[in-house]
Design a protein around this motif. Structure first.
Motif, PDB file in Angstrom:
ATOM      1  N   UNK A   3      41.399  47.343  27.904  1.00 36.45           N
ATOM      2  CA  UNK A   3      39.820  47.505  27.695  1.00 36.45           C
ATOM      3  C   UNK A   3      39.363  46.189  28.065  1.00 36.45           C
ATOM      4  N   UNK A   4      38.445  46.298  28.973  1.00 34.15           N
ATOM      5  CA  UNK A   4      37.746  45.044  29.448  1.00 34.15           C
ATOM      6  C   UNK A   4      37.141  44.519  28.183  1.00 34.15           C
ATOM      7  N   UNK A   5      37.265  43.058  27.995  1.00 34.45           N
ATOM      8  CA  UNK A   5      36.643  42.497  26.774  1.00 34.45           C
ATOM      9  C   UNK A   5      35.643  41.361  27.444  1.00 34.45           C
ATOM     10  N   UNK A   6      36.054  40.845  28.625  1.00 31.85           N
ATOM     11  CA  UNK A   6      34.987  39.810  28.990  1.00 31.85           C
ATOM     12  C   UNK A   6      35.001  39.958  30.626  1.00 31.85           C
ATOM     13  N   UNK A   7      33.614  39.464  31.223  1.00 33.99           N
ATOM     14  CA  UNK A   7      33.840  39.572  32.577  1.00 33.99           C
ATOM     15  C   UNK A   7      32.769  38.528  33.081  1.00 33.99           C
ATOM     16  N   UNK A   8      32.850  38.187  34.305  1.00 31.71           N
ATOM     17  CA  UNK A   8      32.050  37.203  35.054  1.00 31.71           C
ATOM     18  C   UNK A   8      31.875  37.438  36.542  1.00 31.71           C
ATOM     19  N   UNK A   9      30.356  37.489  36.877  1.00 31.00           N
ATOM     20  CA  UNK A   9      30.138  37.897  38.109  1.00 31.00           C
ATOM     21  C   UNK A   9      30.290  39.244  38.663  1.00 31.00           C
TER      22      UNK A   9
ATOM     23  N   UNK B 250      49.682  41.561  25.850  1.00 25.65           N
ATOM     24  CA  UNK B 250      48.299  41.826  24.986  1.00 25.65           C
ATOM     25  C   UNK B 250      47.328  41.787  25.746  1.00 25.65           C
ATOM     26  N   UNK B 251      47.246  41.531  26.942  1.00 27.77           N
ATOM     27  CA  UNK B 251      46.146  41.675  27.956  1.00 27.77           C
ATOM     28  C   UNK B 251      46.474  41.165  29.620  1.00 27.77           C
ATOM     29  N   UNK B 252      45.416  41.300  30.272  1.00 26.83           N
ATOM     30  CA  UNK B 252      45.706  40.864  31.658  1.00 26.83           C
ATOM     31  C   UNK B 252      44.265  40.024  31.938  1.00 26.83           C
ATOM     32  N   UNK B 253      44.684  38.863  32.975  1.00 27.11           N
ATOM     33  CA  UNK B 253      43.526  38.233  33.433  1.00 27.11           C
ATOM     34  C   UNK B 253      43.345  38.615  34.841  1.00 27.11           C
ATOM     35  N   UNK B 254      42.264  38.657  35.512  1.00 31.63           N
ATOM     36  CA  UNK B 254      42.114  39.272  36.920  1.00 31.63           C
ATOM     37  C   UNK B 254      40.984  38.262  37.364  1.00 31.63           C
ATOM     38  N   UNK B 255      41.390  37.758  38.520  1.00 30.85           N
ATOM     39  CA  UNK B 255      40.428  36.728  39.449  1.00 30.85           C
ATOM     40  C   UNK B 255      40.372  37.429  40.629  1.00 30.85           C
ATOM     41  N   UNK B 256      39.374  37.258  41.340  1.00 27.10           N
ATOM     42  CA  UNK B 256      38.849  37.660  42.695  1.00 27.10           C
ATOM     43  C   UNK B 256      38.971  36.592  43.627  1.00 27.10           C
ATOM     44  N   UNK B 257      39.697  36.704  44.784  1.00 30.16           N
ATOM     45  CA  UNK B 257      39.651  35.722  45.924  1.00 30.16           C
ATOM     46  C   UNK B 257      39.262  36.166  47.125  1.00 30.16           C
ATOM     47  N   UNK B 258      39.162  35.421  48.069  1.00 37.12           N
ATOM     48  CA  UNK B 258      38.723  35.684  49.282  1.00 37.12           C
ATOM     49  C   UNK B 258      39.525  36.532  50.050  1.00 37.12           C
ATOM     50  N   UNK B 259      38.749  37.605  50.964  1.00 37.69           N
ATOM     51  CA  UNK B 259      39.670  38.303  51.773  1.00 37.69           C
ATOM     52  C   UNK B 259      40.555  37.583  52.670  1.00 37.69           C
ATOM     53  N   UNK B 260      41.994  38.031  52.746  1.00 31.93           N
ATOM     54  CA  UNK B 260      42.906  37.288  53.666  1.00 31.93           C
ATOM     55  C   UNK B 260      43.280  35.906  53.118  1.00 31.93           C
ATOM     56  N   UNK B 261      43.205  35.666  51.862  1.00 28.61           N
ATOM     57  CA  UNK B 261      43.597  34.495  51.263  1.00 28.61           C
ATOM     58  C   UNK B 261      45.098  34.414  51.199  1.00 28.61           C
TER      59      UNK B 261
ATOM     60  N   UNK C 252      38.637  30.991  44.289  1.00 33.53           N
ATOM     61  CA  UNK C 252      38.282  32.161  43.598  1.00 33.53           C
ATOM     62  C   UNK C 252      36.994  32.466  44.165  1.00 33.53           C
ATOM     63  N   UNK C 253      36.498  33.599  44.161  1.00 32.86           N
ATOM     64  CA  UNK C 253      35.026  34.132  44.658  1.00 32.86           C
ATOM     65  C   UNK C 253      33.909  34.148  43.445  1.00 32.86           C
ATOM     66  N   UNK C 254      34.192  33.471  42.347  1.00 37.50           N
ATOM     67  CA  UNK C 254      33.232  33.398  41.295  1.00 37.50           C
ATOM     68  C   UNK C 254      33.146  34.995  40.382  1.00 37.50           C
ATOM     69  N   UNK C 255      34.327  35.611  40.467  1.00 46.67           N
ATOM     70  CA  UNK C 255      34.221  36.945  39.875  1.00 46.67           C
ATOM     71  C   UNK C 255      35.645  37.036  38.936  1.00 46.67           C
ATOM     72  N   UNK C 256      35.657  37.740  38.006  1.00 43.85           N
ATOM     73  CA  UNK C 256      36.754  37.942  37.260  1.00 43.85           C
ATOM     74  C   UNK C 256      36.498  38.608  36.052  1.00 43.85           C
TER      75      UNK C 256
ATOM     76  N   UNK D  69      34.211  32.931  23.078  1.00 43.46           N
ATOM     77  CA  UNK D  69      35.228  31.997  23.470  1.00 43.46           C
ATOM     78  C   UNK D  69      36.134  32.676  24.594  1.00 43.46           C
ATOM     79  N   UNK D  70      36.284  33.879  24.780  1.00 47.39           N
ATOM     80  CA  UNK D  70      36.914  34.531  26.058  1.00 47.39           C
ATOM     81  C   UNK D  70      35.892  34.350  27.071  1.00 47.39           C
ATOM     82  N   UNK D  71      34.648  34.595  26.908  1.00 44.98           N
ATOM     83  CA  UNK D  71      33.803  34.663  27.995  1.00 44.98           C
ATOM     84  C   UNK D  71      33.644  33.243  28.557  1.00 44.98           C
TER      85      UNK D  71
END
Length: 734
Positions: A238-244, A307-318, A221-225, A205-207
């Motif tokens: 503690x990293x529980x799920x990741x994508x890309x 209880x946690x943190x969400x992390x998304x990657x964005x393009x440089x300079x966004x 987003x750059x399809x990473x997180x 579910x998290x993934x």
């Protein structure tokens, strides 16, 4: 009738054509400032005037500033334009300021500008606010006649209409975009919420949650997180799920302490953090890392706990957009709810498992308590008659030693019943002040017989006493159980070391007690050179009835009982083990210093025989009744017996109310009366006698325990030996 606009179009046909072209051009513009600048030159050309300016209100400066200039190719005009660029006009100041204040056309003649004669100021009002001020200058040979002014006014009206259309179009585009985003956000929230209905694991579910957001086409987003959850024990992420993500970043960010890198700072601050590029806050880096930015958002419970943190990657300079932040906040809150629900479900299941375990323990405990009672009665008979038989034989008779072995076996059997009672949490703890060194030394002979000749036993104690507060029997049981466990780990022989000593722990060290308090402790270590304990088994060794021994070789109660003894004595037990090298159990108890009286288990009991004192024995088990009567009678007492309270009353006949006994020795559970009612019965009918109570059951009623303590009635636990019964009777009669 000919309309005014028709007359104008006839009289100014070339100029009108120019204005129509201007209107078409303005309607194509996408920027209001650009539209005003575009309109300035055609208007000047239409009326053949020399110079024009556009002023706009600067809110930060609280004044009008020059934004655009058009003029004829004459020597003095560039210098005038340069000077105008440095001018600032507040509300009502100068011609531009007055036009802004009055919202009306103002014609000013005899202006002091070289080569120019008059100035015409016109406000550009959109819709009710003066958005721009246009100033036109005329040369002396030109005139601001009414037709020219009217032409300029019409042109400005066209400009106002074009700007109004532009604003309306932009407002519609913005509303349409906002509506479309609202639908997209709602559809995404519906997809994310639907994950709760899927029959899959929590990690899946998290993934899926992470993938749905990262793959949204309308987010930059750059399809990473990745997703982190807080470890309750360490407080780290503690990293529980990741994508890309690349393998390098997954390994580098597997665990993130508070305050480290962006996610750690979010955990510390509790706010969304946006970064358009890698900066000094980006602590974690690895070879080949590409330029990028981040959105990091905290996951908070309804009570504000992170209880946690969400992390998304964005393009440089966004460039961060408010609506992006709003969506990420909504998604984070939804994910936090999903995690909270999962945690609640897990806690519910854990509570249910614990409840089932407690119910199972309670049922087994009741069974164990009942078995222990019946077994104790049998042991009491075997123990009593064996001891009396042995003591009746000559000292040099070989049979005495055999009977002594029977008594040792009875003591071990009695120890087993104590384990059952301790497991059922019903055993009575009688804590006294004792020397742990003496407890271990008194067990050396027994332990040597238990472990066999192929195992070497070494007991190391300090020269000074090691005082603790504890139940002597349970301390013996603790050492006995751990030693037997060590023996079973060495089927081919080996070495067991029992070591006792003292230590002082500081609360900042790892050797402090579980609640992180320091102090002085007595320690007991039992080390073997056996097979060691596998890691997958280590977590279960203290569970009741868990055993790795073959069927019939172990009960699974030894280590569970040891753990309960340690817990009951405010201690701590730790295990260190290595496969094929051995295991060490380390136990710590609070140390007691400068004791005046020490109870040393294992000392021979001093037995004082009776001198004809009269004792009444109340016991519903006839075999035990006969045994008690024999023991007491052979040791100088005058003894009577009864198997029911009503039978005891016959001894009062003809005594004129006087109690004929010095001591009543009674079982606590009788057919007619039990507990407090039995005590009241004895007190009423045998008030002149002292009282000694025995039982093979466990006293669980607080009222009964309080009653015994209040009346200072001694308690003798079954099974008792001959010497224990005689000592208890002698002490009760004193």
């Amino acid at each position: 009738m000919v309309c005014k606009e028709s007359v104008f179009m006839v009289e100014f046909a070339p100029e009108a054509s120019l204005l129509l072209d201007l209107l078409k051009t303005l309607l194509k513009e996408e920027d209001a400032d650009r539209a005003v600048e575009t309109a300035l030159k055609p208007i000047l050309q239409a009326v053949a005037w020399e110079y024009g300016e556009v002023w706009i209100w600067d809110h930060s400066l609280q004044s009008l500033v020059l934004t655009s200039v058009e003029h004829a190719d004459k020597p003095a005009l560039p210098e005038f334009a340069r000077k105008s660029a440095g001018e600032r006009f507040s509300m009502g100041e100068g011609l531009p300021g007055r036009v802004l204040q009055n919202k009306t056309i103002i014609l000013e003649e005899n202006v002091r500008v070289p080569g120019l004669n008059a100035a015409l100021g016109i406000p550009v009002v959109v819709p009710d606010i003066v958005a721009y001020v246009m100033i036109f200058y005329l040369s002396p040979i030109q005139s601001a006649d009414s037709k020219c002014v009217e032409l300029v006014s019409i042109a400005v009206k066209q400009l106002e209409m074009a700007i109004s259309c532009l604003q309306t179009r932009k407002a519609l585009q913005k509303a349409n975009l906002s509506f479309r985003r609202t639908l997209e956000v709602q559809n995404t929230i519906n997809r994310l919420t639907a994950l709760l209905l899927k029959d899959q694991s929590f990690d899946a579910t998290l993934h899926d949650f992470l993938e749905i957001i990262i793959e949204l086409p309308w987010l930059a987003f750059t399809r990473k997180g990745c997703l982190f959850l807080v470890d309750e024990n360490t407080g780290h992420l503690v990293m529980r799920a990741h994508y890309g993500l690349d393998k390098a970043i997954v390994e580098a960010c597997a665990i993130v302490p508070v305050g480290r890198c962006l996610c750690g700072k979010v955990l510390e601050l509790g706010e969304i953090v946006f970064k358009s590029c890698i900066d000094d806050d980006h602590d974690t880096q690895y070879p080949g890392m590409k330029e990028h930015g981040h959105y990091c958002s905290p996951l908070k419970t309804g009570k504000g706990k992170i209880i946690g943190v969400l992390n998304f990657y964005v393009k440089h300079g966004h460039v961060s957009e408010p609506w992006e932040v709003q969506f990420i906040d909504i998604a984070s809150n939804l994910l936090a709810q999903i995690i909270e629900k999962e945690n609640a479900q897990e806690q519910k299941h854990l509570t249910e498992r614990k409840l089932m375990h407690l119910q199972r323990e309670e049922s087994i405990g009741r069974l164990a308590s009942g078995i222990a009672h019946d077994f104790n009665n049998l042991l009491a008979v075997i123990l009593g008659y064996t001891e009396m038989t042995r003591d009746s034989l000559p000292e040099d008779l070989a049979g005495r030693e055999d009977l002594s072995e029977v008594l040792i076996a009875c003591q071990r059997a009695r120890s087993l019943t104590r384990q059952l009672l301790l497991f059922s949490r019903n055993d009575v703890i009688e804590k006294v002040k004792l020397d742990l060194n003496e407890v271990a030394k008194n067990l050396i002979k027994m332990l040597g017989r238990l472990i066999g000749e192929q195992i070497k036993l070494e007991v190391i104690t300090p020269d000074e006493p090691t005082y603790v507060t504890g139940d002597p029997g349970q301390m013996e049981q603790l050492i006995l159980n751990l030693t037997i466990n060590a023996r079973d780990a060495m089927p081919m022989g080996g070495r067991i070391i029992i070591k006792i000593g003292k230590m002082v722990c500081d609360e900042t060290t790892s050797d402090s007690t579980p609640d992180k308090t320091g102090g002085a402790f007595a320690y007991l270590t039992i080390t073997d050179t056996g097979t060691g304990i596998p890691q997958e088994v280590l977590a279960k060794i203290f569970e009741p009835f868990f055993t790795t021994k073959p069927s019939g070789r172990g009960t699974g109660l030894g280590l569970a009982t040891a753990k309960q003894i340690v817990d009951r004595h405010d201690g701590k037990i730790e295990v260190q083990t290595q496969l094929q090298a051995g295991t060490r159990f380390t136990i710590r108890f609070p140390l007691v210093e400068e004791l005046e009286h020490i109870s040393i288990p294992g000392n021979s009991l001093f037995v004082k025989k009776g001198t004809g004192q009269r004792i009444l024995v109340l016991e519903d088990e006839n075999i035990l009744l006969e045994l008690a009567i024999k023991i007491l009678s052979k040791n100088g007492y005058s003894v009577s017996g009864a198997s029911r309270p009503s039978e005891a009353i016959k001894y009062l006949s003809g005594k004129n109310g006087a109690c004929p006994f010095d001591l009543v020795f009674s079982d606590l559970v009788m057919p007619e009366f039990s507990g407090i009612k039995l005590l009241d019965f004895i007190g009423n009918y045998f008030s002149g006698a002292k009282l000694l109570i025995t039982t093979g059951y466990i006293i669980q009623e607080p009222e009964l325990l309080d009653h015994l303590k209040k009346l200072k009635i001694p308690l003798l636990h079954k099974p008792y030996s001959v010497s224990e019964l005689l000592q208890a009777a002698g002490q009760s009669l004193e």
